[in-house]
Design a protein around this motif. Structure first.
Motif, PDB file in Angstrom:
ATOM      1  N   GLY A   8       0.828  -1.197   0.000  1.00 59.13           N
ATOM      2  CA  GLY A   8       0.000   0.000   0.000  1.00 59.13           C
ATOM      3  C   GLY A   8       0.864   1.249   0.000  1.00 59.13           C
ATOM      4  O   GLY A   8       2.020   1.249  -0.457  1.00 59.13           O
ATOM      5  N   ILE A   9       0.304   2.323   0.525  1.00 62.19           N
ATOM      6  CA  ILE A   9       1.003   3.613   0.542  1.00 62.19           C
ATOM      7  C   ILE A   9       1.689   3.791   1.895  1.00 62.19           C
ATOM      8  O   ILE A   9       1.041   3.962   2.924  1.00 62.19           O
ATOM      9  CB  ILE A   9       0.014   4.765   0.293  1.00 62.19           C
ATOM     10  N   VAL A  10       3.022   3.721   1.867  1.00 57.37           N
ATOM     11  CA  VAL A  10       3.839   3.923   3.059  1.00 57.37           C
ATOM     12  C   VAL A  10       4.908   4.954   2.703  1.00 57.37           C
ATOM     13  O   VAL A  10       5.564   4.830   1.659  1.00 57.37           O
ATOM     14  CB  VAL A  10       4.505   2.610   3.529  1.00 57.37           C
ATOM     15  N   SER A  11       5.053   5.956   3.529  1.00 58.25           N
ATOM     16  CA  SER A  11       6.054   6.988   3.237  1.00 58.25           C
ATOM     17  C   SER A  11       7.446   6.374   3.246  1.00 58.25           C
ATOM     18  O   SER A  11       7.747   5.443   4.002  1.00 58.25           O
ATOM     19  CB  SER A  11       5.970   8.121   4.261  1.00 58.25           C
ATOM     20  N   GLU A  12       8.279   6.921   2.390  1.00 55.41           N
ATOM     21  CA  GLU A  12       9.647   6.399   2.266  1.00 55.41           C
ATOM     22  C   GLU A  12      10.415   6.543   3.569  1.00 55.41           C
ATOM     23  O   GLU A  12      11.172   5.650   3.956  1.00 55.41           O
ATOM     24  CB  GLU A  12      10.364   7.144   1.135  1.00 55.41           C
ATOM     25  N   GLU A  13      10.206   7.646   4.254  1.00 58.11           N
ATOM     26  CA  GLU A  13      10.910   7.862   5.522  1.00 58.11           C
ATOM     27  C   GLU A  13      10.526   6.808   6.549  1.00 58.11           C
ATOM     28  O   GLU A  13      11.397   6.219   7.216  1.00 58.11           O
ATOM     29  CB  GLU A  13      10.592   9.259   6.044  1.00 58.11           C
ATOM     30  N   ASN A  14       9.241   6.536   6.694  1.00 55.38           N
ATOM     31  CA  ASN A  14       8.796   5.543   7.677  1.00 55.38           C
ATOM     32  C   ASN A  14       9.254   4.150   7.291  1.00 55.38           C
ATOM     33  O   ASN A  14       9.642   3.349   8.155  1.00 55.38           O
ATOM     34  CB  ASN A  14       7.271   5.576   7.800  1.00 55.38           C
ATOM     35  N   PHE A  15       9.201   3.844   5.989  1.00 54.38           N
ATOM     36  CA  PHE A  15       9.603   2.511   5.563  1.00 54.38           C
ATOM     37  C   PHE A  15      11.072   2.243   5.889  1.00 54.38           C
ATOM     38  O   PHE A  15      11.416   1.197   6.471  1.00 54.38           O
ATOM     39  CB  PHE A  15       9.361   2.336   4.059  1.00 54.38           C
ATOM     40  N   PHE A  16      11.937   3.163   5.528  1.00 57.03           N
ATOM     41  CA  PHE A  16      13.369   2.916   5.746  1.00 57.03           C
ATOM     42  C   PHE A  16      13.743   3.040   7.217  1.00 57.03           C
ATOM     43  O   PHE A  16      14.770   2.496   7.626  1.00 57.03           O
ATOM     44  CB  PHE A  16      14.202   3.875   4.893  1.00 57.03           C
ATOM     45  N   ARG A  17      12.925   3.727   7.996  1.00 60.51           N
ATOM     46  CA  ARG A  17      13.186   3.727   9.430  1.00 60.51           C
ATOM     47  C   ARG A  17      13.021   2.322  10.000  1.00 60.51           C
ATOM     48  O   ARG A  17      13.858   1.858  10.779  1.00 60.51           O
ATOM     49  CB  ARG A  17      12.227   4.694  10.134  1.00 60.51           C
ATOM     50  N   ILE A  18      11.941   1.632   9.600  1.00 55.65           N
ATOM     51  CA  ILE A  18      11.731   0.257  10.066  1.00 55.65           C
ATOM     52  C   ILE A  18      12.685  -0.701   9.367  1.00 55.65           C
ATOM     53  O   ILE A  18      13.173  -1.675   9.983  1.00 55.65           O
ATOM     54  CB  ILE A  18      10.260  -0.145   9.831  1.00 55.65           C
ATOM     55  N   TYR A  19      12.974  -0.435   8.101  1.00 54.57           N
ATOM     56  CA  TYR A  19      13.884  -1.320   7.356  1.00 54.57           C
ATOM     57  C   TYR A  19      15.269  -1.379   8.004  1.00 54.57           C
ATOM     58  O   TYR A  19      15.877  -2.455   8.111  1.00 54.57           O
ATOM     59  CB  TYR A  19      13.987  -0.825   5.914  1.00 54.57           C
ATOM     60  N   LYS A  20      15.763  -0.250   8.465  1.00 48.89           N
ATOM     61  CA  LYS A  20      17.068  -0.236   9.128  1.00 48.89           C
ATOM     62  C   LYS A  20      17.027  -1.039  10.427  1.00 48.89           C
ATOM     63  O   LYS A  20      18.004  -1.737  10.747  1.00 48.89           O
ATOM     64  CB  LYS A  20      17.490   1.198   9.404  1.00 48.89           C
ATOM     65  N   ARG A  21      15.932  -0.953  11.151  1.00 51.15           N
ATOM     66  CA  ARG A  21      15.833  -1.732  12.390  1.00 51.15           C
ATOM     67  C   ARG A  21      15.765  -3.218  12.094  1.00 51.15           C
ATOM     68  O   ARG A  21      16.336  -4.036  12.820  1.00 51.15           O
ATOM     69  CB  ARG A  21      14.609  -1.271  13.180  1.00 51.15           C
ATOM     70  N   ILE A  22      15.077  -3.578  11.022  1.00 50.88           N
ATOM     71  CA  ILE A  22      15.014  -4.995  10.647  1.00 50.88           C
ATOM     72  C   ILE A  22      16.394  -5.497  10.241  1.00 50.88           C
ATOM     73  O   ILE A  22      16.812  -6.599  10.627  1.00 50.88           O
ATOM     74  CB  ILE A  22      13.988  -5.180   9.514  1.00 50.88           C
ATOM     75  N   CYS A  23      17.122  -4.684   9.474  1.00 54.59           N
ATOM     76  CA  CYS A  23      18.455  -5.094   9.007  1.00 54.59           C
ATOM     77  C   CYS A  23      19.452  -5.247  10.146  1.00 54.59           C
ATOM     78  O   CYS A  23      20.484  -5.922   9.978  1.00 54.59           O
ATOM     79  CB  CYS A  23      18.980  -4.081   7.989  1.00 54.59           C
ATOM     80  N   SER A  24      19.166  -4.610  11.273  1.00 53.52           N
ATOM     81  CA  SER A  24      20.089  -4.756  12.406  1.00 53.52           C
ATOM     82  C   SER A  24      20.108  -6.181  12.942  1.00 53.52           C
ATOM     83  O   SER A  24      21.067  -6.602  13.600  1.00 53.52           O
ATOM     84  CB  SER A  24      19.704  -3.785  13.521  1.00 53.52           C
ATOM     85  N   VAL A  25      19.057  -6.976  12.659  1.00 52.44           N
ATOM     86  CA  VAL A  25      19.014  -8.380  13.082  1.00 52.44           C
ATOM     87  C   VAL A  25      19.524  -9.204  11.900  1.00 52.44           C
ATOM     88  O   VAL A  25      18.771  -9.802  11.148  1.00 52.44           O
ATOM     89  CB  VAL A  25      17.591  -8.804  13.480  1.00 52.44           C
ATOM     90  N   SER A  26      20.845  -9.209  11.721  1.00 57.41           N
ATOM     91  CA  SER A  26      21.430  -9.868  10.554  1.00 57.41           C
ATOM     92  C   SER A  26      21.975 -11.256  10.857  1.00 57.41           C
ATOM     93  O   SER A  26      22.270 -12.017   9.928  1.00 57.41           O
ATOM     94  CB  SER A  26      22.560  -9.013   9.979  1.00 57.41           C
ATOM     95  N   GLN A  27      22.115 -11.607  12.113  1.00 59.66           N
ATOM     96  CA  GLN A  27      22.584 -12.949  12.454  1.00 59.66           C
ATOM     97  C   GLN A  27      22.116 -13.297  13.873  1.00 59.66           C
ATOM     98  O   GLN A  27      22.119 -12.454  14.759  1.00 59.66           O
ATOM     99  CB  GLN A  27      24.105 -13.044  12.344  1.00 59.66           C
ATOM    100  N   ILE A  28      21.705 -14.518  14.044  1.00 56.86           N
ATOM    101  CA  ILE A  28      21.271 -14.976  15.361  1.00 56.86           C
ATOM    102  C   ILE A  28      21.836 -16.371  15.595  1.00 56.86           C
ATOM    103  O   ILE A  28      22.152 -17.106  14.636  1.00 56.86           O
ATOM    104  CB  ILE A  28      19.737 -15.004  15.487  1.00 56.86           C
ATOM    105  N   ILE A  45      21.470 -13.575   7.828  1.00 53.64           N
ATOM    106  CA  ILE A  45      20.350 -13.112   7.010  1.00 53.64           C
ATOM    107  C   ILE A  45      20.828 -11.973   6.106  1.00 53.64           C
ATOM    108  O   ILE A  45      21.580 -11.088   6.541  1.00 53.64           O
ATOM    109  CB  ILE A  45      19.180 -12.616   7.888  1.00 53.64           C
ATOM    110  N   ARG A  46      20.397 -11.998   4.863  1.00 58.56           N
ATOM    111  CA  ARG A  46      20.670 -10.925   3.905  1.00 58.56           C
ATOM    112  C   ARG A  46      19.344 -10.300   3.496  1.00 58.56           C
ATOM    113  O   ARG A  46      18.466 -10.982   2.957  1.00 58.56           O
ATOM    114  CB  ARG A  46      21.403 -11.486   2.680  1.00 58.56           C
ATOM    115  N   TYR A  47      19.182  -9.008   3.762  1.00 63.77           N
ATOM    116  CA  TYR A  47      17.920  -8.320   3.499  1.00 63.77           C
ATOM    117  C   TYR A  47      18.023  -7.522   2.193  1.00 63.77           C
ATOM    118  O   TYR A  47      19.057  -6.937   1.872  1.00 63.77           O
ATOM    119  CB  TYR A  47      17.569  -7.362   4.640  1.00 63.77           C
ATOM    120  N   ARG A  48      16.927  -7.489   1.457  1.00 59.31           N
ATOM    121  CA  ARG A  48      16.813  -6.671   0.257  1.00 59.31           C
ATOM    122  C   ARG A  48      15.419  -6.047   0.232  1.00 59.31           C
ATOM    123  O   ARG A  48      14.433  -6.711   0.550  1.00 59.31           O
ATOM    124  CB  ARG A  48      17.017  -7.502  -1.011  1.00 59.31           C
ATOM    125  N   HIS A  49      15.346  -4.779  -0.150  1.00 57.27           N
ATOM    126  CA  HIS A  49      14.014  -4.158  -0.269  1.00 57.27           C
ATOM    127  C   HIS A  49      13.500  -4.227  -1.706  1.00 57.27           C
ATOM    128  O   HIS A  49      12.374  -3.825  -1.980  1.00 57.27           O
ATOM    129  CB  HIS A  49      14.041  -2.711   0.227  1.00 57.27           C
TER     130      HIS A  49
END
Length: 862
Positions: A24-44, A55-59
């Motif tokens: 849907g319609i999500v502002s770019e600023e809000n999306f990449f704010r959450i995307y950066k937090r998701i990318c911080s969990v790159s290995q467990i 984990i390797r993330y791609r948008h």
């Protein structure tokens, strides 16, 4: 597969690919704010910290690349995370439907998926769900990272089940044939019962299981499967998959030898929990040999029992040298297939990154050269730009600066290709800027440097940024002046004048959108300055050390101290203090010796002084220098407004519409006797006139500290005449005191009585003498001499200023002598008729004084 990933590195083979996209319609600023937090969990860590999952993330990920997931499992999208905004319950069904549509794009390969919803509250948000997470807003979402960790653990469960399922397949069972998209039509009608076909299936499946083991954090098991796959696929000449098995073997070995990674990413990767025995101390040992796997070190459930007998003879990890050899072999197999160009290109990039870690630049350049000539499908201009930009970065990584510049040039040309409807002039300019450091060599690159600067000027103009064009042209003219021909100098200056007519050049910093800052470029070569000299004031305005007219002179001598240390520092010589003074409010001069290096007349406008220390009013000048003139003197003037110590730091000019501040410290080969001088308070200025005519004779030569004028009068013995002295204050300071003294220079005859007499009471009553006011006093001249052979007497009187009687400094009168009609000189023959008189030389002092006292000097001749 048509879209290469130029950021691929060997360790990406052990990662799980997760796509994060908005719904849907999500502002770019809000999306990449959450995307950066998701990318911080790159290995467990999973299985009680026994394994590490990466984990390797791609948008954004092309769905066609997902079709190669069986060939190399790290290309398969196994997880999907979607982010959406939903603010009302009635919009929820539609939002959830969009989530399912998004899943269908990667549905064939997905292990699990999640939907993160922001803004929805109420009954729907309170229902417990595993695949949906609700948050009221983007600030109140502290548990995002924990949700992602749970999601990754669910991916691991599916991955482990698939690995166990594929690894327990028996050799005699029907093993499906894994294919890449372009192979499916080639295997139609093949005999599936043939031994050759079964080996092909087994080899491909072994390679696939090796990929799964590597992703599951089981490095030892993956190495065994890759070795077995290589043997099986080599026996049936299955070159494409053999290349993939060799590349998998290389990737596992790179992960073992270089646990910090080869991709240059920030932060070192965590070491494997139970990947290999602790041999890290020997990993980077020169000439390290291959190590055999201990069968007992393998997990019982991680490998087919049929392979247990082969573990003892299977080799473990490749040595660093063998890794590159296997990469070369894999790339040679990929090159046999036209549709595997992307795989071949990415393998070259991975090998280059490994060679960069090993500091084997020459071999890395061979891989990059091969990557340049890999023929892919018809790429778009944007993809070509990306390709050459990444190649330039890789060339820089291995230290090949010239090749990096070449790749950048190709990328820059692609940005503005004629086939592009909207040329990327900004991208072309950014590409040019990135290559500038590589052309900083002072020798051998002049032609290339000038071409690059011309390209920057043109690109800046097409961007609609004339200030940037002026700055680049100024830099070209300043730095490349010695390499430009006469015609090129004319062309560049003409272009510069055209640009500055719309946007004058300044000394301000230019900050570009990307954060790059361009410093100002002063024209220190237009004109070239070779010498700077601060000039003393004219004698009539020059301040002098105080001398007492009525008393003894005060000695100002200082002790002489000898030092064998001579300062050769040019800056110290330039900043040393000069032994004369300037006066507040008086015009001061600085002389520059300049010459014009251009083959045409150079017009310099608004040329003035740059100073510090006191307030200074610079009076700008304009000059025109002939073509290729020699050293040409130029005098710059200004008026100090306050007292103190003033330092001449440089000069400013306007040439070709570019304003420049040129500092002396930045001028090479300049000569100066000092640039610092003391400015003393303003001093009065006095103009003196007399009632007697001027004389052409001078009794005594004037010293440098005195201003003299001679007047004459003829008197007979016993005769008396009055001399009227007119004092006019033509300065801005009041005259407060007047002192008059007399002095006999020479005399050969006896003098009787007072030769000169005066009365100052009426004159002193007018003091202090305000600016513009006039005062007079009368001097009586009475001749009384003892002589017997002279008929007449010629008396010469001279007006001049002497010294200052105030404390601590003084100055001669600022005298402006008004012209008078000269009296005719006395004929010697007529003089002799009056008798033979002796001559007496008498000198008188007349002293006027103020807060900074001045004096006036009179010479007379008899």
């Amino acid at each position: 597969m048509s879209v290469p990933d130029y950021m691929q590195c060997a360790e990406d083979h052990q990662t799980l690919l997760v796509v994060v996209q908005p719904v849907g319609i999500v502002s770019e600023e809000n999306f990449f704010r959450i995307y950066k937090r998701i990318c911080s969990v790159s290995q467990i860590s999973v299985r009680d910290n026994q394994r590490v999952l990466y984990i390797r993330y791609r948008h954004h990920y092309p769905p066609e690349n997902n079709e190669w997931g069986d060939f190399q499992t790290h290309r398969k999208v196994v997880g999907l995370i979607t982010i959406t905004d939903c603010f009302s319950a009635k919009d929820w069904p539609q939002t959830f439907e969009k989530f399912h549509v998004q899943k269908e794009i990667y549905g064939s390969t997905l292990y699990d998926s999640r939907l993160i919803v922001f803004g929805l509250q109420g009954e729907i948000a309170e229902q417990p769900r595993t695949d949906v997470a609700f948050y009221p807003n983007y600030e109140d979402c502290e548990t995002v990272e924990k949700r992602i960790e749970d999601f990754i653990e669910s991916l691991f469960i599916v991955l482990e089940s698939k690995r166990l399922d594929r690894a327990t397949d028996k050799s005699g069972d029907k093993i499906p044939l894994l294919c890449v998209p372009f192979e499916k039509k080639d295997f139609v009608g093949l005999d599936t019962d043939s031994r050759h076909y079964k080996k092909r299936c087994q080899g491909r499946m072994r390679k696939h299981v090796g990929d799964l083991c590597l992703q599951a954090g089981m490095l030892q098991d993956s190495l065994v499967h890759y070795h077995m796959s290589v043997e099986l696929l080599r026996s049936v000449n299955d070159f494409l998959w053999l290349g993939a098995a060799l590349e998998g073997l290389c990737s596992a070995s790179v992960i073992y030898h270089y646990p910090g990674g080869t991709g240059g990413k920030s932060g070192a990767r965590k070491s494997q929990g139970s990947s290999l025995p602790a041999e890290a101390a020997n990993r980077h040992r020169p000439g390290a040999q291959e190590v055999l796997i201990d069968p007992g070190a393998l997990t019982t459930n991680g490998i087919n029992p049929d392979t247990s007998a082969e573990i003892g003879r299977a080799k473990n990890c490749l040595s660093p040298e063998d890794i590159i050899d296997k990469y070369k072999e894999a790339i040679s197999y990929y090159s046999k297939y036209k549709n595997a160009g992307v795989i071949e290109l990415e393998a070259c990039v991975k090998a280059v990154r490994v060679l960069a870690i090993q500091k084997r630049s020459m071999e890395a350049s061979e891989f990059l050269q091969n990557a340049v000539y890999i023929n892919l499908r018809q790429l778009s201009e944007e993809e070509k730009i990306q390709r050459y930009s990444i190649l330039s970065e890789l060339y820089e990584l291995i230290g090949f600066i010239a090749s990096r510049r070449s790749s950048r040039t190709l990328a820059r040309m692609q940005c503005v290709a004629p086939s592009i409807t909207e040329p990327g002039w900004r991208a072309a300019t950014n590409s040019s800027w990135s290559t500038l450091p590589g052309y900083s060599t002072h020798r051998g690159w002049a032609a290339v440097q000038m071409r690059l600067l011309h390209e920057l000027v043109y690109a800046s103009r097409r961007m609609g940024n004339p200030a940037l064009s002026v700055r680049h042209l100024s830099f070209l003219l300043q730095t490349m002046l010695d390499f430009l021909s006469d015609q090129e100098k004319k062309d560049v200056t003409q272009s510069l004048e055209n640009y500055t007519s719309k946007c004058p050049g300044t000394m301000e910093l230019i900050t570009l959108p990307g954060g790059l800052t361009l410093p100002p470029v002063p024209f220190t070569k237009l004109p070239i300055v070779r010498r700077v000299k601060l000039l003393n004031l004219p004698a009539s305005l020059r301040p002098q050390k105080m001398k007492s007219l009525l008393g003894q002179n005060v000695s100002t001598k200082s002790p002489f101290i000898y030092s064998p240390i001579i300062a050769h520092n040019r800056g110290e010589e330039r900043n040393k203090k000069i032994d004369f003074q300037w006066v507040q409010g008086d015009v001061c001069e600085v002389q520059l010796m300049v010459y014009n290096p251009m083959p045409f007349e150079l017009r310099v406008e608004n040329m003035g002084l740059l100073t510090s220390g006191v307030a200074f009013e610079s009076l700008p000048a304009a000059l025109s220098l002939p073509a290729e003139s020699g050293l040409y003197p130029v005098t710059l003037v200004g008026v100090p407004q306050t007292t103190g110590t003033i330092t001449v730091n440089g000069y400013h000019t306007t040439v070709f519409g570019v304003f420049s501040d040129c500092l002396l410290d930045n001028l090479p080969g300049i000569k100066t006797s000092g640039s610092t001088v003391e400015v003393i308070p303003a001093l009065p200025r006095l103009q003196i006139n007399t009632s007697l005519p001027r004389s052409a004779h001078s009794l005594q030569p004037s010293s440098g500290d005195e201003i003299s004028t001679n007047v004459s009068v003829q008197l007979y013995n016993g005769e008396t005449q009055q001399l009227i002295v007119r004092l006019e204050n033509i300065g801005m300071e009041p005259l407060e005191k007047l002192e008059v003294t007399s002095k006999i220079l020479t005399t050969k005859e006896k003098l009787y009585g007072d030769f000169l007499s005066w009365n100052l009471e009426e004159t002193l009553a007018q003091f202090p003498l305000k600016p513009g006011k006039v005062a007079t006093f009368t001097i009586n001249i009475k001749v009384k001499l003892d002589f017997s052979c002279q008929e007449n007497l010629l008396q010469d009187l001279s007006d001049d200023g002497i010294s200052v009687s105030g404390f601590p400094l003084s100055s001669p009168f600022r005298q402006v002598v008004r012209p008078r009609v000269e009296s005719k000189p006395v004929n010697p023959s007529e003089s002799s008729k009056a008798g033979d008189f002796s001559h007496v030389k008498v000198s008188r002092f007349y002293k006027s004084s103020s807060a900074e006292c001045r004096s006036w000097f009179l010479q007379s001749f008899f």
